[in-house]
Structure formats: C-alpha cells, structure tokens
Design a protein around this motif. Structure first.
Motif, PDB file in Angstrom:
ATOM      1  N   GLY A   1     -25.722  44.377   0.362  1.00 59.84           N
ATOM      2  CA  GLY A   1     -26.311  45.703   0.573  1.00 59.84           C
ATOM      3  C   GLY A   1     -27.163  46.155  -0.593  1.00 59.84           C
ATOM      4  O   GLY A   1     -28.229  46.742  -0.406  1.00 59.84           O
TER       5      GLY A   1
ATOM      6  N   THR B   1     -20.917  56.655   6.873  1.00 59.11           N
ATOM      7  CA  THR B   1     -21.934  55.611   7.042  1.00 59.11           C
ATOM      8  C   THR B   1     -22.696  55.784   8.356  1.00 59.11           C
ATOM      9  O   THR B   1     -23.893  55.537   8.403  1.00 59.11           O
ATOM     10  N   SER B   2     -22.015  56.251   9.413  1.00 55.70           N
ATOM     11  CA  SER B   2     -22.710  56.428  10.696  1.00 55.70           C
ATOM     12  C   SER B   2     -23.806  57.495  10.572  1.00 55.70           C
ATOM     13  O   SER B   2     -24.890  57.367  11.148  1.00 55.70           O
TER      14      SER B   2
ATOM     15  N   GLN C   1     -27.512  48.176   8.136  1.00 49.47           N
ATOM     16  CA  GLN C   1     -26.050  48.250   8.096  1.00 49.47           C
ATOM     17  C   GLN C   1     -25.511  47.744   6.756  1.00 49.47           C
ATOM     18  O   GLN C   1     -24.596  48.338   6.186  1.00 49.47           O
ATOM     19  N   ALA C   2     -26.100  46.660   6.252  1.00 48.35           N
ATOM     20  CA  ALA C   2     -25.646  46.118   4.959  1.00 48.35           C
ATOM     21  C   ALA C   2     -25.850  47.144   3.847  1.00 48.35           C
ATOM     22  O   ALA C   2     -24.965  47.375   3.021  1.00 48.35           O
TER      23      ALA C   2
ATOM     24  N   ASP D   1     -23.346  50.038   4.353  1.00 49.94           N
ATOM     25  CA  ASP D   1     -21.977  49.642   3.996  1.00 49.94           C
ATOM     26  C   ASP D   1     -21.797  49.704   2.481  1.00 49.94           C
ATOM     27  O   ASP D   1     -20.759  50.145   1.987  1.00 49.94           O
ATOM     28  N   TRP D   2     -22.818  49.257   1.782  1.00 49.62           N
ATOM     29  CA  TRP D   2     -22.731  49.302   0.310  1.00 49.62           C
ATOM     30  C   TRP D   2     -22.752  50.752  -0.176  1.00 49.62           C
ATOM     31  O   TRP D   2     -21.928  51.150  -0.995  1.00 49.62           O
TER      32      TRP D   2
ATOM     33  N   GLY E   1     -21.822  53.361   1.383  1.00 55.28           N
ATOM     34  CA  GLY E   1     -20.551  53.994   1.747  1.00 55.28           C
ATOM     35  C   GLY E   1     -19.443  53.698   0.746  1.00 55.28           C
ATOM     36  O   GLY E   1     -18.489  54.455   0.620  1.00 55.28           O
ATOM     37  N   SER E   2     -19.586  52.590   0.030  1.00 52.92           N
ATOM     38  CA  SER E   2     -18.559  52.215  -0.950  1.00 52.92           C
ATOM     39  C   SER E   2     -18.784  52.900  -2.297  1.00 52.92           C
ATOM     40  O   SER E   2     -17.970  52.771  -3.204  1.00 52.92           O
TER      41      SER E   2
END
Ligand code: HEC
Length: 121
Positions: free
Chosen positions: A31, A74-75, A105-106, A109-110, A112-113
């Motif tokens: 990501g 994330t959504s 998405q990648a 996802d990153w 979101g972390s």
C-alpha cells in the motif's frame, strides 16, 4: 559454460541483496509502494513513515495522512478517493484516482493501519 553459471550466481545473489535492502528500508508494504506510485505524496505527507510532500502549490495540499486510520473507515476512504462521497467540508477529493480498484484497496488498507499513536511517538 562455467562462466555463465558464475554470472547467473552473481545475478541471483545481487537481486536477493537488493530486495532485502528494500525490506530493511520499510518500503515493502504494497500500500505504501502504491501510494508513492500514484503520487499521493505530491499533496500528502505521511510523516510517521518518512514521506514528505513533494508538491509546490500550497493551496492544493492535503492533510498529513499519519493517523488517518483513526479518522476514517477504509470503506469511506475508498468511496471518497473514488469521488463517490464528499468530505467533511462537503467537497469531493481534489484528485481523481487513476489506478485500479486493487491498487486503491492496497493503499487504503495501509492507510487504515495508520493510527494516531504512531504519528506522535
Ligand atoms: C492535488 C493534491 C492531492 C493529491 C494528489 C491527493 N490528495 Fe488526498 N486530499 C487532498 C486535499 C486538499 C484533501 C483535504 C480535502 C478536504 O479537507 O476536504 C485530501 C484529503 C484526503 C484524505 C482524507 C484525509 C483526512 O484526514 O480526512 C485521504 C484519505 C486522501 N486525501 C487520500 C489520498 C490518496 C490515497 C491519494 C493518492 C491516490 C491522494 N489523497 C492524492 C489533496 C490531494
């Protein structure tokens, strides 16, 4: 024959050394790699991960994305970056996304972390 084996061995060894250097650098998160690929850093820093804004036009700058995982689901980020959803100021994200859904998405996802506690150690 003998020389070509030697050359191949050197090549394989060289490649594996290069990839472990990239991992040591922390650049291996797909990501993060994709975020840089999509030039998100022209407007966004991610200071907690050593990314500094590269753009020149101050009025286009967005917020530092460190800790963004605490601010948004994330959504929500997917919909916002695809410009299907407006932000808190009632406006769409400035920059239309040019990559694929998988790439987005990648990135998300990153993002979101990324939590605030690591932004402010
Ligand atoms: C041309 C400049 C620009 C580029 C390039 C850009 N953004 Fe943004 N982005 C902004 C601005 C400005 C805002 C804040 C808008 C607002 O406050 O409504 C923002 C907001 C965001 C937010 C919400 C942040 C928050 O804390 O609410 C996310 C997530 C985001 N951008 C992700 C990305 C991603 C991922 C990319 C790369 C695909 C990207 N941006 C590329 C300008 C940019």
């Amino acid at each position: 024959m003998k020389w070509s084996y030697l050359a191949l061995t050197c090549l394989v060894f060289g490649l594996s050394a290069a990839s472990s250097a990239a991992e040591a650098d922390g650049a291996e998160d797909p990501g993060k790699v994709e975020l840089l690929e999509q030039k998100c850093e022209s407007c966004h820093s991610v200071a907690s991960h050593g990314i500094s804004r590269t753009g020149k036009i101050e009025k286009l700058f967005g917020p530092d994305l460190a800790g963004v995982g605490d601010r948004h689901e994330t959504s929500w980020m997917v919909a916002y970056i695809k410009r299907e959803q407006v932000g808190e100021n009632g406006k769409k994200h400035t920059k239309p996304f040019k990559g694929s859904d998988e790439e987005l998405q990648a990135i998300v996802d990153w993002l979101g972390s990324l939590k605030a506690e690591e932004a402010d150690p």
